[in-house]
Design a protein around this motif. Structure first.
Motif, PDB file in Angstrom:
ATOM      1  N   THR A  28       2.404  11.628  30.628  1.00  0.00           N
ATOM      2  CA  THR A  28       2.493  10.757  29.682  1.00  0.00           C
ATOM      3  C   THR A  28       4.280  11.267  29.029  1.00  0.00           C
ATOM      4  OG1 THR A  28       0.850  10.685  28.568  1.00  0.00           O
ATOM      5  CG2 THR A  28       1.389   9.287  30.779  1.00  0.00           C
ATOM      6  N   GLN A  29       5.403  12.127  29.265  1.00  0.00           N
ATOM      7  CA  GLN A  29       5.816  12.734  27.938  1.00  0.00           C
ATOM      8  C   GLN A  29       7.147  12.124  28.206  1.00  0.00           C
ATOM      9  OE1 GLN A  29       4.888  16.662  28.570  1.00  0.00           O
ATOM     10  NE2 GLN A  29       6.968  17.599  30.514  1.00  0.00           N
ATOM     11  N   GLN A  30       8.227  12.570  27.948  1.00  0.00           N
ATOM     12  CA  GLN A  30       9.573  12.264  28.163  1.00  0.00           C
ATOM     13  C   GLN A  30      10.666  13.193  28.431  1.00  0.00           C
ATOM     14  OE1 GLN A  30      10.494   9.007  26.548  1.00  0.00           O
ATOM     15  NE2 GLN A  30       8.100   9.093  26.616  1.00  0.00           N
ATOM     16  N   THR A  31      10.120  14.504  28.875  1.00  0.00           N
ATOM     17  CA  THR A  31      11.717  15.369  28.972  1.00  0.00           C
ATOM     18  C   THR A  31      10.922  15.763  30.914  1.00  0.00           C
ATOM     19  OG1 THR A  31       9.636  17.111  28.213  1.00  0.00           O
ATOM     20  CG2 THR A  31      11.408  17.034  26.938  1.00  0.00           C
ATOM     21  N   ALA A  32      11.657  16.107  32.016  1.00  0.00           N
ATOM     22  CA  ALA A  32      10.699  16.363  32.954  1.00  0.00           C
ATOM     23  C   ALA A  32      10.408  17.687  32.608  1.00  0.00           C
ATOM     24  CB  ALA A  32      12.927  16.077  33.373  1.00  0.00           C
ATOM     25  N   THR A  33       9.853  17.408  34.107  1.00  0.00           N
ATOM     26  CA  THR A  33       9.078  18.771  33.561  1.00  0.00           C
ATOM     27  C   THR A  33       8.522  19.342  35.439  1.00  0.00           C
ATOM     28  OG1 THR A  33       6.534  19.044  33.643  1.00  0.00           O
ATOM     29  CG2 THR A  33       6.615  17.807  34.800  1.00  0.00           C
ATOM     30  N   ALA A  34       7.975  20.612  35.609  1.00  0.00           N
ATOM     31  CA  ALA A  34       8.311  20.854  36.980  1.00  0.00           C
ATOM     32  C   ALA A  34       7.956  19.723  38.256  1.00  0.00           C
ATOM     33  CB  ALA A  34       8.134  22.238  37.758  1.00  0.00           C
ATOM     34  N   GLY A  35       7.729  20.053  39.155  1.00  0.00           N
ATOM     35  CA  GLY A  35       7.189  18.823  40.363  1.00  0.00           C
ATOM     36  C   GLY A  35       6.359  19.777  41.675  1.00  0.00           C
ATOM     37  N   GLN A  59      -2.409  19.945  33.625  1.00  0.00           N
ATOM     38  CA  GLN A  59      -1.847  20.705  33.190  1.00  0.00           C
ATOM     39  C   GLN A  59      -0.288  20.368  32.878  1.00  0.00           C
ATOM     40  OE1 GLN A  59      -3.636  22.811  32.140  1.00  0.00           O
ATOM     41  NE2 GLN A  59      -5.602  21.223  32.707  1.00  0.00           N
ATOM     42  N   GLY A  60       0.878  19.723  33.215  1.00  0.00           N
ATOM     43  CA  GLY A  60       1.635  19.146  32.586  1.00  0.00           C
ATOM     44  C   GLY A  60       2.644  19.277  33.781  1.00  0.00           C
ATOM     45  N   TYR A  61       2.581  19.111  35.031  1.00  0.00           N
ATOM     46  CA  TYR A  61       3.188  19.629  35.857  1.00  0.00           C
ATOM     47  C   TYR A  61       2.975  17.966  36.559  1.00  0.00           C
ATOM     48  CZ  TYR A  61       2.716  24.412  36.184  1.00  0.00           C
ATOM     49  OH  TYR A  61       2.700  25.295  35.712  1.00  0.00           O
ATOM     50  N   ALA A  62       4.231  17.510  37.242  1.00  0.00           N
ATOM     51  CA  ALA A  62       4.525  15.951  38.267  1.00  0.00           C
ATOM     52  C   ALA A  62       4.212  16.334  39.773  1.00  0.00           C
ATOM     53  CB  ALA A  62       5.807  15.061  37.748  1.00  0.00           C
ATOM     54  N   ALA A  63       3.153  15.738  40.585  1.00  0.00           N
ATOM     55  CA  ALA A  63       2.438  16.233  41.969  1.00  0.00           C
ATOM     56  C   ALA A  63       2.848  14.775  42.340  1.00  0.00           C
ATOM     57  CB  ALA A  63       1.200  16.642  41.056  1.00  0.00           C
ATOM     58  N   LEU A  64       2.961  15.047  43.711  1.00  0.00           N
ATOM     59  CA  LEU A  64       3.355  14.100  44.983  1.00  0.00           C
ATOM     60  C   LEU A  64       2.409  14.303  45.228  1.00  0.00           C
ATOM     61  CD1 LEU A  64       4.333  11.435  45.198  1.00  0.00           C
ATOM     62  CD2 LEU A  64       6.113  13.186  47.069  1.00  0.00           C
ATOM     63  N   ALA A  65       1.175  14.030  45.637  1.00  0.00           N
ATOM     64  CA  ALA A  65       0.056  13.557  47.023  1.00  0.00           C
ATOM     65  C   ALA A  65       0.596  13.326  47.694  1.00  0.00           C
ATOM     66  CB  ALA A  65      -1.725  13.110  46.794  1.00  0.00           C
ATOM     67  N   ILE A  66       0.597  14.418  49.135  1.00  0.00           N
ATOM     68  CA  ILE A  66       1.778  13.298  50.159  1.00  0.00           C
ATOM     69  C   ILE A  66       1.058  13.292  51.831  1.00  0.00           C
ATOM     70  CG2 ILE A  66       3.635  14.852  49.632  1.00  0.00           C
ATOM     71  CD1 ILE A  66       3.614  16.045  51.937  1.00  0.00           C
ATOM     72  N   ASP A  67       2.045  11.981  52.184  1.00  0.00           N
ATOM     73  CA  ASP A  67       1.197  11.320  53.193  1.00  0.00           C
ATOM     74  C   ASP A  67       2.121  11.665  54.374  1.00  0.00           C
ATOM     75  OD1 ASP A  67       0.229   9.222  55.336  1.00  0.00           O
ATOM     76  OD2 ASP A  67       1.084   7.416  54.572  1.00  0.00           O
ATOM     77  N   MET A  68       1.137  12.501  55.334  1.00  0.00           N
ATOM     78  CA  MET A  68       2.253  12.721  56.846  1.00  0.00           C
ATOM     79  C   MET A  68       1.783  12.308  57.285  1.00  0.00           C
ATOM     80  SD  MET A  68       3.354  15.708  55.254  1.00  0.00           S
ATOM     81  CE  MET A  68       3.617  16.296  57.176  1.00  0.00           C
ATOM     82  N   TYR A  69       0.627  11.141  57.509  1.00  0.00           N
ATOM     83  CA  TYR A  69      -0.166  10.661  59.282  1.00  0.00           C
ATOM     84  C   TYR A  69       0.977   9.192  59.259  1.00  0.00           C
ATOM     85  CZ  TYR A  69      -3.416  14.020  59.552  1.00  0.00           C
ATOM     86  OH  TYR A  69      -4.222  14.935  59.667  1.00  0.00           O
ATOM     87  N   GLY A  70       1.512   8.696  57.979  1.00  0.00           N
ATOM     88  CA  GLY A  70       1.856   7.235  57.233  1.00  0.00           C
ATOM     89  C   GLY A  70       1.231   6.408  57.404  1.00  0.00           C
ATOM     90  N   ALA A 107      11.060  15.300  43.810  1.00  0.00           N
ATOM     91  CA  ALA A 107      12.383  16.149  43.189  1.00  0.00           C
ATOM     92  C   ALA A 107      13.571  14.449  42.787  1.00  0.00           C
ATOM     93  CB  ALA A 107      13.572  16.372  43.692  1.00  0.00           C
ATOM     94  N   GLN A 108      13.948  13.141  43.340  1.00  0.00           N
ATOM     95  CA  GLN A 108      13.702  11.922  42.791  1.00  0.00           C
ATOM     96  C   GLN A 108      13.312  10.970  41.220  1.00  0.00           C
ATOM     97  OE1 GLN A 108      15.306   9.736  46.007  1.00  0.00           O
ATOM     98  NE2 GLN A 108      15.978  11.134  47.628  1.00  0.00           N
ATOM     99  N   GLN A 109      12.284  11.826  41.066  1.00  0.00           N
ATOM    100  CA  GLN A 109      11.634  10.971  39.945  1.00  0.00           C
ATOM    101  C   GLN A 109      12.324  11.500  38.882  1.00  0.00           C
ATOM    102  OE1 GLN A 109       9.597   8.400  41.476  1.00  0.00           O
ATOM    103  NE2 GLN A 109      10.175   9.461  43.693  1.00  0.00           N
ATOM    104  N   ASP A 110      12.114  10.458  37.656  1.00  0.00           N
ATOM    105  CA  ASP A 110      12.615  10.033  36.783  1.00  0.00           C
ATOM    106  C   ASP A 110      12.406  11.904  35.514  1.00  0.00           C
ATOM    107  OD1 ASP A 110      14.498   9.147  37.005  1.00  0.00           O
ATOM    108  OD2 ASP A 110      13.489   7.229  35.634  1.00  0.00           O
ATOM    109  N   GLU A 111      10.360  12.075  36.273  1.00  0.00           N
ATOM    110  CA  GLU A 111      10.002  12.919  35.125  1.00  0.00           C
ATOM    111  C   GLU A 111       9.824  14.020  35.945  1.00  0.00           C
ATOM    112  OE1 GLU A 111       7.387   8.221  35.897  1.00  0.00           O
ATOM    113  OE2 GLU A 111       8.201   9.951  37.389  1.00  0.00           O
ATOM    114  N   VAL A 112      10.821  14.201  36.345  1.00  0.00           N
ATOM    115  CA  VAL A 112      10.488  15.655  37.753  1.00  0.00           C
ATOM    116  C   VAL A 112      11.915  16.305  37.111  1.00  0.00           C
ATOM    117  CG1 VAL A 112      10.551  16.904  39.757  1.00  0.00           C
ATOM    118  CG2 VAL A 112       8.868  14.943  39.611  1.00  0.00           C
ATOM    119  N   ASP A 113      12.169  17.418  37.273  1.00  0.00           N
ATOM    120  CA  ASP A 113      12.683  18.838  37.024  1.00  0.00           C
ATOM    121  C   ASP A 113      13.108  19.069  38.597  1.00  0.00           C
ATOM    122  OD1 ASP A 113      14.700  21.021  36.797  1.00  0.00           O
ATOM    123  OD2 ASP A 113      13.835  21.804  34.945  1.00  0.00           O
TER     124      ASP A 113
END
Length: 245
Positions: A28-35, A59-70, A107-113
């Motif tokens: 919950t920070q204002q600057t974009a971080t690594a994804g 730990q300071g990263y933006a993370a997306l747990a992905i869905d591979m099956y739908g 990559a499209q999320q505002d929180e992500v560099d």
């Protein structure tokens, strides 16, 4: 010190038409971080995958747990997991198309560099992120845990942009040490910057505290190993910190 985080689900669509639902966690920070995308074991995008995403966010990263099956399908039944996994192999490009859609969504999320992206994966998810790297995706680094290493699309010279870390259990009966050597041969031929950690006495699934329970319920050769989990996660964070910060 861990950071306070925010989480949300994100719906996205892959080029193959599948509707996928990711779980996003970020500081919950204002600057974009690594994804970082987090690709799941063959059980699907479950609580374990989401936990790893939250840990990365702390730990300071933006993370997306992905869905591979739908539709974020999950199971604890090995036969069902195998069926769903094999469906993603029926068409040669399904895995990369769905992983690419997830990476683009992250990559499209505002929180992500979007200039600092990486991927990690567990078991089946390890294959997912390795194949994504093999496709030439714009990744700084990739880390895998007890990954499926074989592929129908070997890395080509100059194509892999990511630095790769593979953590593999010495006693993994699902992915042999011979397959590890084949992977090394592939990486060397393609001039990839990579490292393979062989974790002593560790079985397939060593990073997941539920591995023993799943092994017993499904009569499959899995095993949790706290020491191997710690060693592999430490190596992963060293890689991420070096390549993304």
């Amino acid at each position: 010190m861990t950071m306070s985080i925010q989480t949300r689900e994100i719906h996205y669509t892959a080029a193959d038409g599948s509707t996928l639902i990711g779980y996003f966690a970020a500081p919950t920070q204002q600057t974009a971080t690594a994804g970082i995308i987090v690709a799941p074991e063959w059980w699907g995008r479950n609580e374990y995958t989401e936990q790893r995403a939250r840990e990365l966010a702390e730990q300071g990263y933006a993370a997306l747990a992905i869905d591979m099956y739908g539709d974020k399908k999950v199971t604890t039944d090995a036969k069902q997991a195998y069926e769903w996994m094999m469906q993603t192999f029926e068409q040669a490009d399904t895995v990369v198309l769905r992983a690419t859609a997830a990476l683009e969504t992250l990559a499209q999320q505002d929180e992500v560099d979007a200039t600092r992206l990486a991927a990690i994966g567990f078991c089946y998810g390890g294959k997912v992120v390795l194949d994504l790297a093999r496709s030439g995706a714009e990744l700084k680094s990739v880390a895998t845990f007890h990954a499926v290493l074989a592929t129908q699309t070997p890395a080509q010279p100059g194509q892999v942009k990511a630095e790769i870390l593979v953590s593999h259990g010495e006693l993994d009966s699902m992915v042999s040490l011979e397959e590890v050597e084949n992977f090394k041969t592939e990486m060397n031929a393609a001039a990839v910057n990579y490292q393979v950690l062989i974790l002593e006495n560790a079985k397939h699934g060593f990073s997941n505290p539920l591995a023993d329970e799943r092994a017993k319920a499904n009569q499959v050769d899995l095993g949790y190993d706290a020491a191997a989990e710690k060693t592999s996660l430490t190596a992963m964070y060293e890689l991420l910190d070096r390549t993304l910060k």
